[in-house]
Scaffold this motif. Sequence first.
Motif, PDB file in Angstrom:
ATOM      1  N   ARG A  98       0.833  -1.204   0.000  1.00  0.00           N
ATOM      2  CA  ARG A  98       0.000   0.000   0.000  1.00  0.00           C
ATOM      3  C   ARG A  98       0.867   1.253   0.000  1.00  0.00           C
ATOM      4  O   ARG A  98       1.893   1.306   0.678  1.00  0.00           O
ATOM      5  N   VAL A  99       0.460   2.247  -0.762  1.00  0.00           N
ATOM      6  CA  VAL A  99       1.166   3.524  -0.769  1.00  0.00           C
ATOM      7  C   VAL A  99       0.807   4.284   0.501  1.00  0.00           C
ATOM      8  O   VAL A  99      -0.368   4.532   0.788  1.00  0.00           O
ATOM      9  N   LEU A 100       1.807   4.659   1.277  1.00  0.00           N
ATOM     10  CA  LEU A 100       1.597   5.359   2.538  1.00  0.00           C
ATOM     11  C   LEU A 100       1.687   6.870   2.389  1.00  0.00           C
ATOM     12  O   LEU A 100       1.187   7.598   3.249  1.00  0.00           O
ATOM     13  N   GLY A 101       2.318   7.346   1.329  1.00  0.00           N
ATOM     14  CA  GLY A 101       2.440   8.783   1.130  1.00  0.00           C
ATOM     15  C   GLY A 101       3.402   9.093   0.005  1.00  0.00           C
ATOM     16  O   GLY A 101       4.139   8.229  -0.475  1.00  0.00           O
ATOM     17  N   ALA A 102       3.400  10.331  -0.430  1.00  0.00           N
ATOM     18  CA  ALA A 102       4.290  10.805  -1.497  1.00  0.00           C
ATOM     19  C   ALA A 102       4.514  12.301  -1.300  1.00  0.00           C
ATOM     20  O   ALA A 102       3.654  13.000  -0.757  1.00  0.00           O
ATOM     21  N   SER A 103       5.670  12.775  -1.726  1.00  0.00           N
ATOM     22  CA  SER A 103       5.983  14.191  -1.570  1.00  0.00           C
ATOM     23  C   SER A 103       7.109  14.571  -2.523  1.00  0.00           C
ATOM     24  O   SER A 103       7.795  13.710  -3.091  1.00  0.00           O
ATOM     25  N   VAL A 104       7.293  15.868  -2.682  1.00  0.00           N
ATOM     26  CA  VAL A 104       8.409  16.427  -3.445  1.00  0.00           C
ATOM     27  C   VAL A 104       9.288  17.168  -2.446  1.00  0.00           C
ATOM     28  O   VAL A 104       8.854  18.173  -1.873  1.00  0.00           O
ATOM     29  N   PRO A 105      10.497  16.684  -2.182  1.00  0.00           N
ATOM     30  CA  PRO A 105      11.349  17.350  -1.200  1.00  0.00           C
ATOM     31  C   PRO A 105      11.624  18.795  -1.589  1.00  0.00           C
ATOM     32  O   PRO A 105      11.860  19.110  -2.756  1.00  0.00           O
ATOM     33  N   ALA A 106      11.584  19.649  -0.600  1.00  0.00           N
ATOM     34  CA  ALA A 106      11.854  21.070  -0.842  1.00  0.00           C
ATOM     35  C   ALA A 106      13.358  21.320  -0.927  1.00  0.00           C
ATOM     36  O   ALA A 106      14.172  20.519  -0.467  1.00  0.00           O
ATOM     37  N   GLY A 107      13.703  22.435  -1.537  1.00  0.00           N
ATOM     38  CA  GLY A 107      15.104  22.838  -1.594  1.00  0.00           C
ATOM     39  C   GLY A 107      15.937  22.145  -2.650  1.00  0.00           C
ATOM     40  O   GLY A 107      17.167  22.076  -2.504  1.00  0.00           O
ATOM     41  N   GLN A 108      15.325  21.625  -3.703  1.00  0.00           N
ATOM     42  CA  GLN A 108      16.095  20.989  -4.769  1.00  0.00           C
ATOM     43  C   GLN A 108      16.670  22.079  -5.676  1.00  0.00           C
ATOM     44  O   GLN A 108      15.924  22.784  -6.359  1.00  0.00           O
TER      45      GLN A 108
END
Length: 234
Positions: free
Chosen positions: A104-114
């Motif tokens: 199961r997918v628990l979460g997703a995000s785009v890390p800041a500061g790239q």
Amino acid sequence: MRRSPHPRTVRRRGRHGLPALLLAAGVALTGCTDYRLEPPTEVLPQLEFPYDEAFAKARHEVPDSRPFSLGLRDSDAPAPVWYGRVVTPDGTVHEVWMDAVRGRVLGASVPAGQSASAKARAAALTARARLLPSEAVGRVKEPYFGKVTQIELSEGRMKAVVWRITVAAIRQDDLRTYQVDAVTGEVLSVREGGPAARATVAPPSTALPTPPMVSPPEPPSGPPSTPAPYQPSP
């Protein structure tokens, strides 16, 4: 006829007596385990959602993305977690974490500061890689028993693009890390060491939510009662 003072004893050898003795002696001398007699147990049995399916699900969550890294966290826990990183064509890294038991997918995000340079490096690495992670793992023939716990795309010696693969092995209960050329498929190096139960990877920039802490019950306010001394009956 004179009888011998020491009667001769005739010893009968079983049909399999000599081979059994030789086998026991060989095991005692070598100290090795014959897996034909004692099959190895499964490593990380709670890991039912393998690395390749985790990569596929992470890419499904982020359309038009390429695999970048994947690592198992809390591998000795009842419910380990996959942390996956995939890269879009502009070099943006996306993080997806999944239940390593049921997928199961628990979460997703785009890390800041790239930064722009970091995005350019990620885009260049993924564009240069010709082998998929599963193809790189296919070049690794040892150990015969084991599971992938971490795989990441990085730059090796002479600026070669390599897949760095960590496998939890059964035979020595340790980790083995391989470097496979992501273009030619050549296995460049093998390194051993570390218990398999500690196969972990650093958490992503966005941590999983932690359950609330439950406070222990408060002790009673009054002093504890003292039982009366024992008095024998008359």
